[in-house]
Motif scaffolding. Structure first.
Motif, PDB file in Angstrom:
ATOM      1  N   ALA A   1       0.818  -1.222   0.000  1.00 19.38           N
ATOM      2  CA  ALA A   1       0.000   0.000   0.000  1.00 19.38           C
ATOM      3  C   ALA A   1       0.848   1.267   0.000  1.00 19.38           C
ATOM      4  CB  ALA A   1      -0.904  -0.001   1.236  1.00 19.38           C
ATOM      5  N   GLY A   2       0.192   2.354  -0.420  1.00 18.93           N
ATOM      6  CA  GLY A   2       0.787   3.678  -0.312  1.00 18.93           C
ATOM      7  C   GLY A   2       1.467   4.195  -1.560  1.00 18.93           C
ATOM      8  N   PHE A   3       1.186   3.616  -2.712  1.00 18.05           N
ATOM      9  CA  PHE A   3       1.794   4.101  -3.952  1.00 18.05           C
ATOM     10  C   PHE A   3       1.276   5.491  -4.278  1.00 18.05           C
ATOM     11  CE2 PHE A   3       2.029  -0.491  -4.349  1.00 18.05           C
ATOM     12  CZ  PHE A   3       3.284  -0.692  -4.878  1.00 18.05           C
ATOM     13  N   ASP A   4       2.173   6.375  -4.704  1.00 19.77           N
ATOM     14  CA  ASP A   4       1.782   7.706  -5.162  1.00 19.77           C
ATOM     15  C   ASP A   4       1.446   7.598  -6.646  1.00 19.77           C
ATOM     16  OD1 ASP A   4       1.448  10.319  -5.950  1.00 19.77           O
ATOM     17  OD2 ASP A   4       3.450  10.988  -5.316  1.00 19.77           O
ATOM     18  N   LEU A   5       0.179   7.419  -6.938  1.00 21.14           N
ATOM     19  CA  LEU A   5      -0.240   7.201  -8.319  1.00 21.14           C
ATOM     20  C   LEU A   5      -0.209   8.465  -9.164  1.00 21.14           C
ATOM     21  CD1 LEU A   5      -3.161   4.687  -7.699  1.00 21.14           C
ATOM     22  CD2 LEU A   5      -0.747   4.220  -8.177  1.00 21.14           C
ATOM     23  N   ASP A   6       0.056   9.613  -8.536  1.00 25.34           N
ATOM     24  CA  ASP A   6       0.180  10.865  -9.284  1.00 25.34           C
ATOM     25  C   ASP A   6       1.596  11.082  -9.808  1.00 25.34           C
ATOM     26  OD1 ASP A   6      -2.489  11.542  -8.941  1.00 25.34           O
ATOM     27  OD2 ASP A   6      -2.090  12.468  -7.000  1.00 25.34           O
ATOM     28  N   SER A   7       2.546  10.266  -9.337  1.00 26.53           N
ATOM     29  CA  SER A   7       3.915  10.398  -9.840  1.00 26.53           C
ATOM     30  C   SER A   7       4.179   9.286 -10.846  1.00 26.53           C
ATOM     31  CB  SER A   7       4.931  10.316  -8.692  1.00 26.53           C
ATOM     32  OG  SER A   7       5.161   8.965  -8.329  1.00 26.53           O
ATOM     33  N   PRO A   8       4.952   9.584 -11.907  1.00 23.90           N
ATOM     34  CA  PRO A   8       5.256   8.551 -12.902  1.00 23.90           C
ATOM     35  C   PRO A   8       5.936   7.325 -12.272  1.00 23.90           C
ATOM     36  CG  PRO A   8       5.818  10.707 -13.762  1.00 23.90           C
ATOM     37  CD  PRO A   8       5.462  10.901 -12.307  1.00 23.90           C
ATOM     38  N   MET A   9       6.866   7.541 -11.347  1.00 27.56           N
ATOM     39  CA  MET A   9       7.556   6.420 -10.716  1.00 27.56           C
ATOM     40  C   MET A   9       6.585   5.590  -9.877  1.00 27.56           C
ATOM     41  SD  MET A   9      10.856   6.239  -8.177  1.00 27.56           S
ATOM     42  CE  MET A   9      10.026   7.053  -6.834  1.00 27.56           C
ATOM     43  N   GLY A  10       5.717   6.253  -9.122  1.00 27.92           N
ATOM     44  CA  GLY A  10       4.737   5.551  -8.303  1.00 27.92           C
ATOM     45  C   GLY A  10       3.774   4.742  -9.153  1.00 27.92           C
ATOM     46  N   ARG A  11       3.311   5.330 -10.235  1.00 30.59           N
ATOM     47  CA  ARG A  11       2.390   4.645 -11.154  1.00 30.59           C
ATOM     48  C   ARG A  11       3.067   3.428 -11.789  1.00 30.59           C
ATOM     49  NH1 ARG A  11      -2.835   4.030 -11.955  1.00 30.59           N
ATOM     50  NH2 ARG A  11      -3.109   6.220 -11.501  1.00 30.59           N
ATOM     51  N   GLN A  12       4.312   3.615 -12.256  1.00 27.57           N
ATOM     52  CA  GLN A  12       5.048   2.525 -12.888  1.00 27.57           C
ATOM     53  C   GLN A  12       5.295   1.387 -11.880  1.00 27.57           C
ATOM     54  OE1 GLN A  12       8.945   3.586 -14.356  1.00 27.57           O
ATOM     55  NE2 GLN A  12       9.106   1.725 -15.568  1.00 27.57           N
ATOM     56  N   ALA A  13       5.688   1.732 -10.667  1.00 26.88           N
ATOM     57  CA  ALA A  13       5.933   0.718  -9.638  1.00 26.88           C
ATOM     58  C   ALA A  13       4.651  -0.036  -9.308  1.00 26.88           C
ATOM     59  CB  ALA A  13       6.509   1.363  -8.380  1.00 26.88           C
ATOM     60  N   TYR A  14       3.553   0.685  -9.178  1.00 27.58           N
ATOM     61  CA  TYR A  14       2.250   0.080  -8.879  1.00 27.58           C
ATOM     62  C   TYR A  14       1.864  -0.926  -9.960  1.00 27.58           C
ATOM     63  CZ  TYR A  14      -2.869  -0.011  -8.328  1.00 27.58           C
ATOM     64  OH  TYR A  14      -4.178  -0.393  -8.193  1.00 27.58           O
ATOM     65  N   GLU A  15       2.004  -0.530 -11.208  1.00 23.26           N
ATOM     66  CA  GLU A  15       1.626  -1.412 -12.310  1.00 23.26           C
ATOM     67  C   GLU A  15       2.566  -2.619 -12.397  1.00 23.26           C
ATOM     68  OE1 GLU A  15       1.425   1.267 -15.642  1.00 23.26           O
ATOM     69  OE2 GLU A  15      -0.467   2.143 -14.927  1.00 23.26           O
ATOM     70  N   GLY A  16       3.871  -2.370 -12.268  1.00 21.80           N
ATOM     71  CA  GLY A  16       4.844  -3.461 -12.350  1.00 21.80           C
ATOM     72  C   GLY A  16       4.714  -4.442 -11.193  1.00 21.80           C
ATOM     73  N   MET A  17       4.552  -3.921  -9.993  1.00 20.88           N
ATOM     74  CA  MET A  17       4.433  -4.799  -8.836  1.00 20.88           C
ATOM     75  C   MET A  17       3.083  -5.502  -8.810  1.00 20.88           C
ATOM     76  SD  MET A  17       6.409  -2.629  -5.944  1.00 20.88           S
ATOM     77  CE  MET A  17       8.185  -2.539  -5.978  1.00 20.88           C
TER      78      MET A  17
END
Length: 136
Positions: free
Chosen positions: A101-117
Motif C-alpha cells: 500500500a501507499g503508492f503515489d499514483l500521481d507520480s510517474p515512478m509511483g504509477r510505474q511501480a504500482y503497475e509493475g508490482m
C-alpha cells in the motif's frame, strides 16, 4: 487484485504457518524466493533488500504480531510504501495475504511501480510456494 493505491494478493500455501513465517523472516530463505536482505521480525529493525536491477531498497519493520503479521516500510525515500504479510492458518496450510500500500499514483515512478508490482507479486508468491516445497 488492485484497489486505489494498494495491491492485494492472496495465496493458499500447503505449509504450516510456522514454515511460512520462517520463509518471510529468515534472511537466507527470503533470498531464495524474493530478495537478499537482513530481514528480522523486530519492530524498528532497518534492513536493505537487494532487488537486483531495481537497486537496493531501504526498509523498516513497523509491525510484528507473533507469527501472524509482518509489516515494513518499503523503498524508503523513493516509493515510501508499506508491505504487509498476513498469515491465516487454514487446515494444515496457510492462507497468505500480501498487501502493498501507499503508492503515489500521481507520480510517474509511483504509477510505474504500482503497475509493475501488481503484475509481479503473484509470481513472487509462486516462488515463495516453490521455495517452501524445496524446488527453488
Amino acid at each position: 487484485m488492485t484497489e486505489n493505491d494498494t495491491i492485494t494478493c492472496e495465496k493458499f500455501l500447503p505449509h504450516p504457518p510456522a514454515a511460512v513465517w520462517r520463509a518471510l523472516t529468515d534472511p537466507e530463505l527470503h533470498a531464495r524466493w524474493w530478495a537478499a536482505g537482513d530481514v528480522k521480525p523486530v519492530v524498528g529493525h532497518r534492513f536493505t533488500l537487494d532487488m537486483g536491477a531495481f537497486g537496493h531498497q531501504s526498509c523498516e519493520v513497523t509491525e510484528v504480531d507473533g507469527e501472524r503479521q509482518l509489516a515494513y516500510r518499503f523503498a524508503e525515500g523513493t516509493l515510501d510504501t508499506t508491505v504487509t504479510w498476513t498469515l491465516h492458518p487454514e487446515g494444515t496450510g496457510t492462507r497468505l495475504t500480501l498487501t502493498h500500500a501507499g503508492f503515489d499514483l500521481d507520480s510517474p515512478m509511483g504509477r510505474q511501480a504500482y503497475e509493475g508490482m501488481g503484475r509481479g507479486w503473484p509470481h513472487v508468491l509462486e516462488r515463495l510456494d516453490a521455495a517452501l516445497a524445496g524446488t527453488v
